[in-house]
Motif scaffolding. Structure first.
Motif, PDB file in Angstrom:
ATOM      1  N   ASN C   3      43.642  36.048  40.195  1.00  0.00           N
ATOM      2  CA  ASN C   3      43.639  35.735  38.774  1.00  0.00           C
ATOM      3  C   ASN C   3      42.222  35.623  38.238  1.00  0.00           C
ATOM      4  OD1 ASN C   3      46.297  35.767  38.301  1.00  0.00           O
ATOM      5  ND2 ASN C   3      46.617  33.572  38.652  1.00  0.00           N
ATOM      6  N   PHE C   4      41.373  34.958  39.033  1.00  0.00           N
ATOM      7  CA  PHE C   4      39.997  34.761  38.602  1.00  0.00           C
ATOM      8  C   PHE C   4      39.322  36.114  38.393  1.00  0.00           C
ATOM      9  CE2 PHE C   4      35.486  34.338  39.602  1.00  0.00           C
ATOM     10  CZ  PHE C   4      35.111  33.411  38.647  1.00  0.00           C
ATOM     11  N   LEU C   5      39.582  37.048  39.313  1.00  0.00           N
ATOM     12  CA  LEU C   5      38.990  38.377  39.200  1.00  0.00           C
ATOM     13  C   LEU C   5      39.475  39.082  37.935  1.00  0.00           C
ATOM     14  CD1 LEU C   5      38.902  39.928  42.778  1.00  0.00           C
ATOM     15  CD2 LEU C   5      37.000  39.495  41.208  1.00  0.00           C
ATOM     16  N   ILE C   6      40.785  38.987  37.676  1.00  0.00           N
ATOM     17  CA  ILE C   6      41.333  39.641  36.486  1.00  0.00           C
ATOM     18  C   ILE C   6      40.651  39.103  35.234  1.00  0.00           C
ATOM     19  CG2 ILE C   6      43.398  39.853  35.050  1.00  0.00           C
ATOM     20  CD1 ILE C   6      45.025  39.899  37.656  1.00  0.00           C
ATOM     21  N   TRP C   7      40.540  37.765  35.169  1.00  0.00           N
ATOM     22  CA  TRP C   7      39.928  37.179  33.975  1.00  0.00           C
ATOM     23  C   TRP C   7      38.453  37.543  33.865  1.00  0.00           C
ATOM     24  CZ3 TRP C   7      42.935  36.373  30.312  1.00  0.00           C
ATOM     25  CH2 TRP C   7      44.212  35.849  30.498  1.00  0.00           C
ATOM     26  N   ALA C   8      37.791  37.655  35.007  1.00  0.00           N
ATOM     27  CA  ALA C   8      36.382  38.048  34.981  1.00  0.00           C
ATOM     28  C   ALA C   8      36.246  39.463  34.420  1.00  0.00           C
ATOM     29  CB  ALA C   8      35.800  37.972  36.383  1.00  0.00           C
ATOM     30  N   VAL C   9      37.151  40.345  34.845  1.00  0.00           N
ATOM     31  CA  VAL C   9      37.118  41.722  34.343  1.00  0.00           C
ATOM     32  C   VAL C   9      37.377  41.743  32.830  1.00  0.00           C
ATOM     33  CG1 VAL C   9      38.309  43.949  34.407  1.00  0.00           C
ATOM     34  CG2 VAL C   9      37.762  42.760  36.533  1.00  0.00           C
TER      35      VAL C   9
END
Lengths: 289, 255, 317
Positions: C3-9
């Motif tokens: 999730n963190f990666l998705i939001w970072a993207v």
């Protein structure tokens, strides 16, 4: 002072006339179909533009143009019934939203066809009848009053004395029972929609020479009509007429003696108070909301 | 010794019609109490007055000796009386678990600021435990994620009771819990009610299925045409001439 | 972690996005960001089952309040925006007393009347509301620097970044509320108010709570708008704007959190890219009207129903 009061009273009677025509149509549509028609103000506008197109631009006699306005807008009503309200019969909120969509379309068509400018509609007559040296009634306004009284009486006769009217009232009261009696729901809906829309068109057509005709004129009309039908009791035709008269007098007097914006605020506050204290309206009993 | 619930001279008039007329009865703690009568006797109206759905025209409802008549329904619920509705009224669009969680509302009152900041973890876990245990109690443990509207009729009834039970009320009011059930479902439902009662919950139920009520209730109040008719244990009511009279054809079932 | 990666993207994409489009499209991005907050807050109100026609006017309350406190009292703009939200919430709280005596259609009309009264009051009282001409020369956000980036609020890109952060924070709060027991109670009030009340829920309080929160966020959106465009008047918040909000919500679908946001984005893209490119801006109401009618007739659950169909199929595979 007396002259001013009498003059204002006459102006109020004129306002009451066309407001009643609009409001009665709105109530009729709500009563039979259970839908609040947000596009009703734009139907009024459409009636005005028929007069602009025929009478102002093409020299068609005024009364012919008015009848054309009634029929044209009545047909718009039938289109709304067929295309929007019939498929959404079980979804009153959907019908309301669809009528907002229709409102946008009519407004946009008016802009595309005529532009956003105000239309000039030549007055039918400049004649003025003068009473007691001071009180003057422009004949053009008198025509509106007469037409409204005649048409409302005709509607009253139609509803109370004819078989169609009986069917209409029956299905307004209880659609299922009416259907069991062999009354066609679709047919009554079409009649109600034609009359309801036609009356709005008639009011718009009649008043076209007296108001500023523009694509956004429907807003004021629909707000007024909402106030009137809420105060009169949603679903009550008599209530709508009485409330139109009350509203027209209050609004005209406040406008004359104070100012127009305050008059609008007064009207809306009147409606809010009725909604809070007696949501069924001052004269209403039956409601389907 | 005050009773858990007492109604005194309870009266409800709708216009010219008197639906309930000067009704008196008491519900003792730990009992299953039945309120019966032929159709139109005013049972449901009585029920609606006790639960706060209607305000009585006259008379009182006392809970542990305190007057609760005229309080709105959510205040009555907060005093410990929770009702169910006829016809499996549920949150049909929500999951079974969410239905039960709404039932825990009073015990674990939501706090919006704690919820935003994530400080209500403990309360949420406790509410979840409570909701699950209520579902478990009524045999709905495996159905948590189903939509309530998709459940079978019997399960919907059980869920209605689980929602009520999730707040651990002192008194549960059941409105015609056996309507539309087959004998097997009725039998299971009676079992659930006995267990509920054994857990310390008092039950007041409105019913016109005499069969079920006779085998279940400790005490029965019978009314007819809005008036008190008779009261007593199942055998007394079964043999009470006025009750038999009131039910007319119904007497055959009773016998 | 995923999730963190998705939001970072997503965050990186949002930082890059305005640099890829034209100046006028950057302005559209700012309006879109603000409108997303309006429509998302509107959804919170619809959770309890009530549809208001006064939401845009309430947004205007936030705009007027923030414009006035910054202009007349010299309050720092970010604080003014908060005052805007609080004022809108407070007005909604006062309005809830008369309005929540009504339900359904009557609430709809009542909220419309209340909104019109507020608009007329702005028109009538030139002091302090500026009458029909409204308020001009509203203070812009003061420029500031965060080291790596210099915020210059004459640039739409800077205001986009600023409003995106504010809106993201607001959306996060709205999301937390919806997924909390409070949100569940809103749903309960909507679907079966009698059963909710029998479970001890105070219906009036929860309806009011949803209305006040939704209005507060609408007020923040209004304040964000006011400090960007610099001039507001009663017609900036008229019923036509309300109809657009309604259209976004209905076309997107109000069944999920993302539905109305999706509707807002899709219609804005349609409007700004398709219509503007084709030179059909004049027909915007016409197209909106058609879309509104078509979606209520043929897609009553909104765009989200299409998304759900797609994701369900994926799960099934």
């Amino acid at each position: 002072m007396f002259e001013l009061l009498a003059q204002t009273g006459l102006n109020a009677a004129y306002a009451a006339s066309y407001i009643s025509l609009v409001a009665v149509g709105l109530v009729l549509i709500f009563g039979v179909m259970g839908v609040i028609n947000f596009a009703h103000g734009e139907l009024f506008m459409a009636g005005s533009y028929v007069v602009v197109a025929l009478y102002a631009d093409r020299m068609v006699p005024f009364f012919v143009a008015v009848v054309a306005g009634l029929i044209f807008v009545g047909i718009l009503g039938l289109i709304m019934e067929r295309a929007l309200f019939r498929p959404l019969r079980d979804n009153p909120l959907g019908g309301l939203v669809a009528s907002i969509g229709f409102l946008l379309i009519l407004q946009a068509l008016a802009v595309l066809g005529f532009g956003v400018r105000m239309e000039y509609v030549p007055p039918l007559t400049q004649d003025v009848i003068v009473f007691a040296d001071k009180i003057s009634i422009p004949v053009a306004r008198l025509y509106v009053i007469i037409a409204a009284v005649v048409m409302l009486s005709a509607l009253w006769y139609f509803l109370k004395r004819t078989r169609f009217g009986w069917a209409l009232r029956a299905s307004a009261q209880d659609p299922e029972a009416a259907a069991l009696q062999g009354i066609s729901v679709t047919q009554t809906a079409m009649i109600a929609m034609f009359i309801g829309a036609g009356f709005a068109g008639l009011a718009g057509a009649l008043t076209a020479p007296l108001v500023s005709v523009n694509p956004h004129m429907g807003h004021t009309i629909i707000v007024t009509a909402f106030i009137v039908i809420i105060v009169g009791g949603v679903g009550s035709l008599e209530g709508a007429v009485v409330a139109s008269v009350v509203y027209a007098f209050v609004h005209t007097f406040v406008t004359t003696f104070y100012d127009g914006v305050l008059a609008d605020i007064t009207g809306l506050s009147l409606m809010l108070i009725v909604l809070i204290v007696k949501p069924t309206g001052l004269f209403g009993s039956a409601d389907r909301a | 010794m005050t009773s858990l619930l007492e109604v005194q001279n309870l009266t409800m008039r709708f216009g010219g019609l008197t639906a309930v007329d000067g009704l008196n009865f008491k519900v003792e703690k730990g009992h299953i109490h039945g309120l019966i009568g032929p159709n139109g006797a005013g049972k449901t109206t009585t029920f609606n007055m006790i639960s706060g759905f209607y305000t009585p025209s006259d008379g009182k409802v006392l809970l542990n000796g305190e007057e609760i008549s005229g309080l709105p329904m959510h205040h009555v619920a907060n005093r410990g009386i929770v009702r169910t509705f006829q016809h499996s009224t549920l949150f049909g669009e929500l999951s079974v678990l969410d239905n039960a969680l709404v039932g825990t509302h009073m015990t674990f009152r939501p706090n919006i600021f704690a919820a935003i900041l994530g400080l209500d973890g403990a309360a949420r876990r406790n509410a979840l435990d409570r909701a699950r245990s209520s579902l478990e109690f009524f045999g709905l443990g495996g159905l948590e994620d189903e939509l309530a509207g998709d459940l079978s009729h019997g399960h919907q009834r059980a869920l209605g009771m689980a929602v009520a039970y999730a707040s651990r009320p002192d008194l549960i009011l059941l409105d015609e819990p056996f309507t539309g059930m087959n004998p097997e479902e009725t039998r299971q439902m009676m079992g659930l009610m006995r267990r509920l009662c054994a857990e310390g919950t008092t039950i007041l139920l409105v019913e016109h299925d005499m069969q079920a009520i006779m085998g279940l209730c400790d005490n029965i109040t019978c009314m007819s045409f809005g008036k008190f008719l008779a009261e007593g244990g199942p055998s007394e009511i079964r043999n009470h001439p006025d009750v038999i009279e009131a039910y007319l054809g119904g007497a055959r079932h009773v016998a | 972690m995923r999730n963190f990666l998705i939001w970072a993207v997503v965050a990186v994409a949002l930082i890059i996005l305005p640099n890829l489009v034209s100046f006028s499209q950057q302005e559209v991005l700012v309006f879109l960001t603000i409108n997303i907050l309006v429509v998302a807050s509107y959804r919170l109100l619809t959770l309890t089952g009530e549809w208001s026609l006064g939401h845009v006017v309430i947004m205007g309350v936030g705009a007027y309040a923030s414009a006035l406190v910054t202009k007349e009292l010299g309050l720092w703009v970010p604080l003014g925006i908060l005052v805007g939200g609080a004022s809108a919430a407070f007005i909604a709280f006062l309005l809830s007393y008369p309005l929540f005596r009504m339900k359904g259609f009557y609430f709809l009309i009542g909220s419309f009347a209340a909104g019109e009264i507020i608009r007329l009051l702005w028109k009538r009282f030139r002091d302090p509301f500026g009458g029909a001409k409204g308020i001009k020369g509203i203070d812009p956000m003061p420029d500031f620097s965060i080291g790596i980036y210099q915020f210059d609020f004459f640039e739409p890109v800077s205001y986009f970044y600023f409003s995106a952060v504010v809106v993201a924070l607001c959306l996060w709060i709205l999301w937390r509320i919806e997924k909390s027991p409070v949100g569940l109670t809103f749903h309960a009030v909507h679907w079966q108010d009698k059963l909710a009340q029998a479970s001890g829920v105070n219906l009036r309080s929860y309806r009011t709570l949803a209305f006040v929160i939704a209005s507060g966020f609408a007020g923040i959106a209004g304040a964000l708008l006011a400090h960007y465009i610099g001039t507001i008047n009663p017609n900036s918040f008229d019923v036509e704007v309300m109809v657009f909000v309604l259209t976004w919500a209905i076309v997107g679908g109000t069944g999920t959190f993302y539905g109305p946001i999706l509707g807002c984005i899709v219609l804005t893209i349609l409007n700004e890219i398709v219509l503007r490119e084709l030179g059909l801006e004049q027909t915007r109401p016409l197209i909106y009207g058609l879309i509104l009618i078509l979606s209520i007739l043929f897609m009553p659950n909104g765009l989200e129903s299409i998304v759900q169909k797609f994701t369900r199929r994926k799960e099934a595979k």
